[in-house]
Motif scaffolding. Structure first.
Motif, PDB file in Angstrom:
ATOM      1  N   SER A 230       0.855  -1.201   0.079  1.00  0.00           N
ATOM      2  CA  SER A 230       0.076   0.042  -0.065  1.00  0.00           C
ATOM      3  C   SER A 230       0.878   1.243  -0.019  1.00  0.00           C
TER       4      SER A 230
ATOM      5  N   SER B 118      -5.330  -3.046   5.055  1.00  0.00           N
ATOM      6  CA  SER B 118      -6.489  -2.025   5.050  1.00  0.00           C
ATOM      7  C   SER B 118      -6.979  -1.975   3.487  1.00  0.00           C
TER       8      SER B 118
ATOM      9  N   LYS C 155      -7.314   1.717   2.538  1.00  0.00           N
ATOM     10  CA  LYS C 155      -6.097   2.457   2.051  1.00  0.00           C
ATOM     11  C   LYS C 155      -5.719   1.789   0.769  1.00  0.00           C
TER      12      LYS C 155
END
Length: 311
Positions: free
Chosen positions: A37, A61, A64
């Motif tokens: 990410s 996440s 994200k």
């Protein structure tokens, strides 16, 4: 090579002879990139997508990761796939692997790229391990071993080895051994500095990679470890101002850091590099002596197996 000499070699490596343009067509190949990410993980995913690989972005996440997937789609025309992976939670790691196994029969490239660096000493995993070792080593060990069936299947089907690429660091040179009594939370761990615990985890990455190479090299897996370079990424978020003043001037852009692991994961010549340690920018290097200790590597593997045996 002394620690000081190695630091300068890592800080000022020679110009790379490899570029992402050299990556062959990866149509039909599947990759997982953990910790994708931000930083070199995103750059790795981007290069793989450009060269037509199917890529799973294994991150904690989804919120994200989703905008990054969209941005990469706009830039490459290809869409990566989110895979929920929290390396600091062993049961969730096992769930992530099971999710992948429910969708795919093969895996050609596993980039164990995620990492935690020098967080506050009180931070531990949900299972009570030192956060750095639990995330950087134990979590990746479980994820990798759970995915062995599809890694081996891909090697059998293609007749080409599957790659497992473990992102270590030149910080491993500081660690002389694995102090097993510091890997779980307790008084001995609390006496260590976050920097020393980080170095120990990076040594652990190399030992794991080498033992994986010894155990599965003859079955079609090429396992390497690497120092990606001194880089400017989110990994430094917990570094002190003093550490940033000492080392920040040496940091290079994240896209350069992706070079070595992309080279290790995609190029024909690196099929012969099972058990090798690589360094910036895309070259074979020499790790510290402790990382080549086969007894220590076996003891670590046995310890890792014991930690996940009851899951």
């Amino acid at each position: 090579m002394s620690i000081v000499a190695a630091f300068f070699d890592d800080a000022f490596p020679p110009k790379s002879k490899f570029s992402v343009d050299d990556i062959p067509d990866l149509t039909g190949k599947i990759a997982i990139v953990t910790g994708s990410s931000a930083g070199i993980g995103v750059e790795t995913v981007k290069a793989l997508l450009i060269h037509n690989a199917k890529v799973y972005m294994a991150n904690r996440s989804e919120a994200k990761t989703a905008p990054i997937i969209q941005k990469l789609k706009e830039e490459t025309g290809k869409e990566a796939i989110f895979l929920k992976l929290d390396l600091s939670n062993l049961r969730q790691v096992k769930q992530a692997a099971a999710e992948y196994l429910s969708k795919e029969n093969e895996l050609h490239m596993l980039f164990n790229n995620a990492g935690v660096m020098v967080p506050p000493i009180e931070n531990i995993t949900s299972d009570g391990y030192d956060l750095q070792f639990g995330t950087n080593v134990l979590g990746h060990f479980l994820f990798t071993t759970q995915l062995l069936p599809v890694l081996l299947s891909a090697a059998r089907t293609t007749g080409k080895p599957s790659r497992v690429i473990n992102t270590s660091s030149n910080a491993h040179r500081i660690a002389k051994t694995i102090e097993f009594e510091t890997l779980k939370d307790g008084p001995k761990r609390l006496k260590k500095s976050p920097s020393n615990l980080y170095a120990q985890s990076k040594l652990g990455n190399i030992l794991f990679a080498n033992e994986l190479a010894r155990r599965y090299g003859d079955q079609g897996i090429v396992s390497t470890s690497l120092h990606p370079g001194l880089l400017r990424t989110e990994l430094q978020r917990d570094m002190s101002k003093t550490q940033m003043r000492l080392f920040g001037w040496t940091f290079q852009p994240a896209e350069k850091g992706a070079l070595t692991q992309l080279w290790a994961g995609t190029m024909p010549e690196t099929e012969a590099y099972n058990g090798k340690y690589l360094s910036a920018w895309a070259r074979v290097s020499q790790p510290n002596a402790a990382s080549q200790d086969t007894v220590l590597a076996k003891n670590l593997w046995d310890w890792l197996e014991d930690q996940v045996a009851q899951l």
